[in-house]
Design a protein around this motif. Structure first.
Motif, PDB file in Angstrom:
ATOM      1  N   ASP A 175       0.894  -1.158   0.000  1.00  0.00           N
ATOM      2  CA  ASP A 175       0.000   0.000   0.000  1.00  0.00           C
ATOM      3  C   ASP A 175       0.934   1.210   0.000  1.00  0.00           C
ATOM      4  N   LEU A 176       0.892   2.012  -1.071  1.00  0.00           N
ATOM      5  CA  LEU A 176       1.853   3.100  -1.210  1.00  0.00           C
ATOM      6  C   LEU A 176       1.762   4.096  -0.054  1.00  0.00           C
ATOM      7  N   ASP A 177       0.559   4.400   0.411  1.00  0.00           N
ATOM      8  CA  ASP A 177       0.428   5.327   1.547  1.00  0.00           C
ATOM      9  C   ASP A 177       1.115   4.777   2.796  1.00  0.00           C
ATOM     10  N   THR A 178       0.942   3.497   3.062  1.00  0.00           N
ATOM     11  CA  THR A 178       1.596   2.869   4.213  1.00  0.00           C
ATOM     12  C   THR A 178       3.111   2.891   4.039  1.00  0.00           C
ATOM     13  N   TYR A 179       3.567   2.602   2.837  1.00  0.00           N
ATOM     14  CA  TYR A 179       4.998   2.626   2.517  1.00  0.00           C
ATOM     15  C   TYR A 179       5.574   4.019   2.804  1.00  0.00           C
ATOM     16  N   ILE A 180       4.859   5.055   2.369  1.00  0.00           N
ATOM     17  CA  ILE A 180       5.291   6.441   2.600  1.00  0.00           C
ATOM     18  C   ILE A 180       5.336   6.731   4.099  1.00  0.00           C
ATOM     19  N   GLU A 181       4.306   6.303   4.820  1.00  0.00           N
ATOM     20  CA  GLU A 181       4.262   6.543   6.267  1.00  0.00           C
ATOM     21  C   GLU A 181       5.450   5.897   6.979  1.00  0.00           C
ATOM     22  N   ILE A 182       5.810   4.697   6.568  1.00  0.00           N
ATOM     23  CA  ILE A 182       6.956   4.000   7.167  1.00  0.00           C
ATOM     24  C   ILE A 182       8.256   4.752   6.843  1.00  0.00           C
ATOM     25  N   LYS A 183       8.426   5.125   5.592  1.00  0.00           N
ATOM     26  CA  LYS A 183       9.644   5.816   5.169  1.00  0.00           C
ATOM     27  C   LYS A 183       9.785   7.189   5.829  1.00  0.00           C
ATOM     28  N   GLU A 184       8.671   7.897   5.937  1.00  0.00           N
ATOM     29  CA  GLU A 184       8.692   9.258   6.481  1.00  0.00           C
ATOM     30  C   GLU A 184       8.523   9.292   8.001  1.00  0.00           C
ATOM     31  N   GLU A 185       8.158   8.146   8.578  1.00  0.00           N
ATOM     32  CA  GLU A 185       7.897   8.034  10.021  1.00  0.00           C
ATOM     33  C   GLU A 185       6.848   9.041  10.503  1.00  0.00           C
ATOM     34  N   LYS A 186       5.836   9.245   9.641  1.00  0.00           N
ATOM     35  CA  LYS A 186       4.697  10.114   9.946  1.00  0.00           C
ATOM     36  C   LYS A 186       3.492   9.576   9.200  1.00  0.00           C
ATOM     37  N   THR A 187       2.300   9.862   9.722  1.00  0.00           N
ATOM     38  CA  THR A 187       1.095   9.496   8.983  1.00  0.00           C
ATOM     39  C   THR A 187       0.944  10.451   7.798  1.00  0.00           C
ATOM     40  N   ILE A 188       0.139  10.047   6.826  1.00  0.00           N
ATOM     41  CA  ILE A 188      -0.119  10.920   5.682  1.00  0.00           C
ATOM     42  C   ILE A 188      -0.699  12.248   6.175  1.00  0.00           C
ATOM     43  N   ALA A 189      -1.628  12.170   7.124  1.00  0.00           N
ATOM     44  CA  ALA A 189      -2.239  13.387   7.675  1.00  0.00           C
ATOM     45  C   ALA A 189      -1.174  14.302   8.292  1.00  0.00           C
ATOM     46  N   GLU A 190      -0.225  13.713   9.024  1.00  0.00           N
ATOM     47  CA  GLU A 190       0.840  14.505   9.639  1.00  0.00           C
ATOM     48  C   GLU A 190       1.749  15.133   8.586  1.00  0.00           C
ATOM     49  N   ILE A 191       2.022  14.392   7.523  1.00  0.00           N
ATOM     50  CA  ILE A 191       2.855  14.939   6.441  1.00  0.00           C
ATOM     51  C   ILE A 191       2.156  16.146   5.815  1.00  0.00           C
ATOM     52  N   PHE A 192       0.854  15.992   5.514  1.00  0.00           N
ATOM     53  CA  PHE A 192       0.083  17.100   4.940  1.00  0.00           C
ATOM     54  C   PHE A 192       0.109  18.310   5.879  1.00  0.00           C
ATOM     55  N   GLU A 193      -0.092  18.058   7.181  1.00  0.00           N
ATOM     56  CA  GLU A 193      -0.167  19.151   8.163  1.00  0.00           C
ATOM     57  C   GLU A 193       1.168  19.846   8.371  1.00  0.00           C
ATOM     58  N   THR A 194       2.255  19.073   8.439  1.00  0.00           N
ATOM     59  CA  THR A 194       3.544  19.667   8.791  1.00  0.00           C
ATOM     60  C   THR A 194       4.381  20.088   7.588  1.00  0.00           C
ATOM     61  N   LYS A 195       4.267  19.378   6.478  1.00  0.00           N
ATOM     62  CA  LYS A 195       5.128  19.656   5.321  1.00  0.00           C
ATOM     63  C   LYS A 195       4.358  20.187   4.110  1.00  0.00           C
ATOM     64  N   GLY A 196       3.044  19.942   4.081  1.00  0.00           N
ATOM     65  CA  GLY A 196       2.228  20.418   2.962  1.00  0.00           C
ATOM     66  C   GLY A 196       2.086  19.397   1.849  1.00  0.00           C
ATOM     67  N   GLU A 197       1.131  19.677   0.956  1.00  0.00           N
ATOM     68  CA  GLU A 197       0.827  18.729  -0.112  1.00  0.00           C
ATOM     69  C   GLU A 197       1.939  18.635  -1.153  1.00  0.00           C
ATOM     70  N   ILE A 198       2.608  19.729  -1.460  1.00  0.00           N
ATOM     71  CA  ILE A 198       3.659  19.683  -2.481  1.00  0.00           C
ATOM     72  C   ILE A 198       4.789  18.755  -2.038  1.00  0.00           C
ATOM     73  N   TYR A 199       5.205  18.878  -0.780  1.00  0.00           N
ATOM     74  CA  TYR A 199       6.225  17.980  -0.241  1.00  0.00           C
ATOM     75  C   TYR A 199       5.744  16.535  -0.343  1.00  0.00           C
ATOM     76  N   PHE A 200       4.478  16.313   0.076  1.00  0.00           N
ATOM     77  CA  PHE A 200       3.936  14.962   0.032  1.00  0.00           C
ATOM     78  C   PHE A 200       3.964  14.403  -1.379  1.00  0.00           C
ATOM     79  N   ARG A 201       3.528  15.176  -2.364  1.00  0.00           N
ATOM     80  CA  ARG A 201       3.481  14.683  -3.751  1.00  0.00           C
ATOM     81  C   ARG A 201       4.877  14.384  -4.282  1.00  0.00           C
TER      82      ARG A 201
END
Length: 171
Positions: free
Chosen positions: A30-56
């Protein structure tokens, strides 16, 4: 064999990928889960702290990383993954087994209405505005979703039926 599942949020990508992986004896990513493991943050946390451009940007990086392994797998994408950074072209460089799990707006609303807090994209959208938001979003993303090799309609179907339809399309 790499099989990629794509579609809007709540289309069943994660559930279908798990059962399909068991049936075909393939690992499931699951790509979202893979990202969460690599980034050590939930998708929601990535969006909140780094923004959508960083996430994409990270989403594209990790998608490429997973595909470049060239291992047989079922890959379940996030709803927006196909729509950014030329990701559909990248995916089709590695596989033609792409499946758009197409779900109607009323069905999506039915599936997400009780879990809005878990979904960053709609967390702050009122229930009254949800149909218009999802409709507009689907319209914008449709051009990318339509690039999938196969289209599977999910409304009123069990996970087992969807998995069987995918399996039949592979032959």
């Amino acid at each position: 064999m790499t099989i990629v599942l794509l579609g809007y949020m709540a289309s069943g990508k994660s559930s279908v990928s798990k059962l399909l992986g068991k049936l075909l004896a393939l690992p499931v990513i699951d790509l979202d889960t893979y990202i969460e493991i690599k980034e050590e943050k939930t998708i929601a946390e990535i969006f909140e702290t780094k923004g959508e451009i960083y996430f994409r940007m990270k989403e594209h990086q990790y998608l490429k990383e997973v595909l470049e392994t060239k291992e047989a797998m079922i890959l379940s994408l996030g709803g927006g993954t196909p729509c950014y950074a030329n990701n559909m072209n990248l995916i089709h460089e590695y596989t033609k087994d792409t499946f758009y799990l197409q779900t109607s707006i009323p069905e999506i609303i039915n599936r997400v209405k009780d879990e809005k807090a878990k979904r960053p994209l709609i967390r702050n959208i009122s229930d009254e505005d949800l149909p218009e938001f999802i409709g507009k979003h689907l319209f914008e993303r449709n051009v990318f979703y339509q690039q999938a090799t196969h289209h599977i309609f999910t409304d009123n179907k069990t996970i087992e039926i969807l998995v069987e339809e995918i399996r039949e399309s592979l032959h």
